[in-house]
Enzyme design. Structure first.
Site, PDB file in Angstrom:
ATOM      1  N   HIS A 167      54.313  -8.529  82.197  1.00 64.21           N
ATOM      2  CA  HIS A 167      53.573  -7.358  82.669  1.00 64.21           C
ATOM      3  C   HIS A 167      52.115  -7.473  82.231  1.00 64.21           C
ATOM      4  O   HIS A 167      51.844  -7.622  81.030  1.00 64.21           O
ATOM      5  CB  HIS A 167      54.119  -6.068  82.042  1.00 64.21           C
ATOM      6  N   HIS A 185      59.499 -12.189  83.808  1.00 68.04           N
ATOM      7  CA  HIS A 185      58.241 -11.647  84.345  1.00 68.04           C
ATOM      8  C   HIS A 185      57.400 -11.141  83.183  1.00 68.04           C
ATOM      9  O   HIS A 185      57.928 -10.634  82.193  1.00 68.04           O
ATOM     10  CB  HIS A 185      58.510 -10.525  85.360  1.00 68.04           C
ATOM     11  N   GLU A 231      65.034  -4.958  82.430  1.00 60.75           N
ATOM     12  CA  GLU A 231      65.787  -4.421  83.578  1.00 60.75           C
ATOM     13  C   GLU A 231      66.009  -5.459  84.652  1.00 60.75           C
ATOM     14  O   GLU A 231      67.046  -5.457  85.317  1.00 60.75           O
ATOM     15  CB  GLU A 231      65.026  -3.241  84.202  1.00 60.75           C
ATOM     16  N   VAL A 232      65.017  -6.285  84.884  1.00 61.39           N
ATOM     17  CA  VAL A 232      65.130  -7.318  85.921  1.00 61.39           C
ATOM     18  C   VAL A 232      65.324  -8.655  85.216  1.00 61.39           C
ATOM     19  O   VAL A 232      64.480  -9.077  84.419  1.00 61.39           O
ATOM     20  CB  VAL A 232      63.865  -7.349  86.816  1.00 61.39           C
ATOM     21  N   ASP A 278      53.564  -3.933  90.305  1.00 60.76           N
ATOM     22  CA  ASP A 278      54.810  -3.257  89.918  1.00 60.76           C
ATOM     23  C   ASP A 278      55.010  -2.027  90.808  1.00 60.76           C
ATOM     24  O   ASP A 278      54.055  -1.304  91.099  1.00 60.76           O
ATOM     25  CB  ASP A 278      54.729  -2.840  88.438  1.00 60.76           C
ATOM     26  N   ASN A 335      59.291  -7.999  78.225  1.00 62.41           N
ATOM     27  CA  ASN A 335      60.556  -7.421  77.769  1.00 62.41           C
ATOM     28  C   ASN A 335      61.623  -8.511  77.876  1.00 62.41           C
ATOM     29  O   ASN A 335      61.835  -9.062  78.962  1.00 62.41           O
ATOM     30  CB  ASN A 335      60.933  -6.210  78.629  1.00 62.41           C
TER      31      ASN A 335
HETATM   32  P1  AMP Z   1      61.482  -4.909  82.750  1.00 58.78           P
HETATM   33  O1  AMP Z   1      62.610  -5.776  83.248  1.00 58.78           O
HETATM   34  O2  AMP Z   1      61.928  -3.808  81.875  1.00 58.78           O
HETATM   35  O3  AMP Z   1      60.380  -5.714  82.119  1.00 58.78           O
HETATM   36  O4  AMP Z   1      60.823  -4.181  83.985  1.00 58.78           O
HETATM   37  C1  AMP Z   1      61.030  -4.541  85.316  1.00 58.78           C
HETATM   38  C2  AMP Z   1      59.879  -4.024  86.109  1.00 58.78           C
HETATM   39  O5  AMP Z   1      60.032  -4.460  87.446  1.00 58.78           O
HETATM   40  C3  AMP Z   1      59.747  -2.499  86.145  1.00 58.78           C
HETATM   41  O6  AMP Z   1      58.450  -2.127  85.682  1.00 58.78           O
HETATM   42  C4  AMP Z   1      59.958  -2.166  87.618  1.00 58.78           C
HETATM   43  O7  AMP Z   1      59.168  -1.079  88.042  1.00 58.78           O
HETATM   44  C5  AMP Z   1      59.574  -3.457  88.308  1.00 58.78           C
HETATM   45  N1  AMP Z   1      60.201  -3.706  89.605  1.00 58.78           N
HETATM   46  C6  AMP Z   1      61.527  -3.640  89.910  1.00 58.78           C
HETATM   47  N2  AMP Z   1      61.736  -3.964  91.195  1.00 58.78           N
HETATM   48  C7  AMP Z   1      60.510  -4.255  91.721  1.00 58.78           C
HETATM   49  C8  AMP Z   1      60.054  -4.651  93.016  1.00 58.78           C
HETATM   50  N3  AMP Z   1      60.909  -4.814  94.045  1.00 58.78           N
HETATM   51  N4  AMP Z   1      58.727  -4.850  93.185  1.00 58.78           N
HETATM   52  C9  AMP Z   1      57.866  -4.665  92.170  1.00 58.78           C
HETATM   53  N5  AMP Z   1      58.237  -4.289  90.939  1.00 58.78           N
HETATM   54  C10 AMP Z   1      59.538  -4.090  90.711  1.00 58.78           C
END
Ligand code: AMP
Ligand code: ZN
Length: 111
Positions: A98, A96, A91-92, A29, A83
């Site tokens: 964690h 994924h 957020e993404v 991350d 999440n």
């Molecule tokens: P979430 O969608 O809340 O589970 O979290 C998305 C996670 O993706 C966050 O912890 C970000 O720090 C991580 N993240 C976003 N873009 C990248 C990237 N390009 N490479 C690695 N981690 C990322």
């Protein structure tokens, strides 16, 4: 195609994988919340766990989580977080998981 994790999976955003196979990748991350903070995701785009219908892939993702945790030496314990959608603050929008560890993480659920 604007999905960051699809771009990581297909190599258009260069990334160092801690695991890579035909269906699953794992990478660190960029904003680590613990000494070990690895993201495990399918190469194929799936929006979130809500949309995941492929049970074989679900098992493969979980298995890679356990493997990267072992390889990171997290014998004292680790946590898996997915999440999922708005209320979880996803957020993404590419599924994924964690993998967090390397320090005491506290309890998330009490009672
Ligand atoms: P979430 O969608 O809340 O589970 O979290 C998305 C996670 O993706 C966050 O912890 C970000 O720090 C991580 N993240 C976003 N873009 C990248 C990237 N390009 N490479 C690695 N981690 C990322
Ligand atoms: Zn994607």
């Amino acid at each position: 195609m604007a999905c960051t994790f699809c771009q990581i999976a297909n190599g258009s955003i260069p990334s160092k994988f801690v695991h890579s196979d035909e269906r699953v990748i794992a990478f660190r991350d960029i904003r680590p919340q613990a000494p070990t903070h690895i993201l495990v995701c399918p190469r194929q785009h799936v929006d979130s766990l809500w949309e995941l219908e492929d049970e074989l892939l679900a098992g493969q993702l979980l298995s890679v989580c356990a493997r990267v945790a072992r390889e990171a030496g997290l014998e004292q314990g680790w946590r898996l977080i997915a999440n999922t959608r708005e209320h979880a603050g996803q957020e993404v929008q590419h599924l994924h998981l964690h993998v967090l560890g390397g320090r005491p993480l506290g309890r998330m659920l009490s009672g």
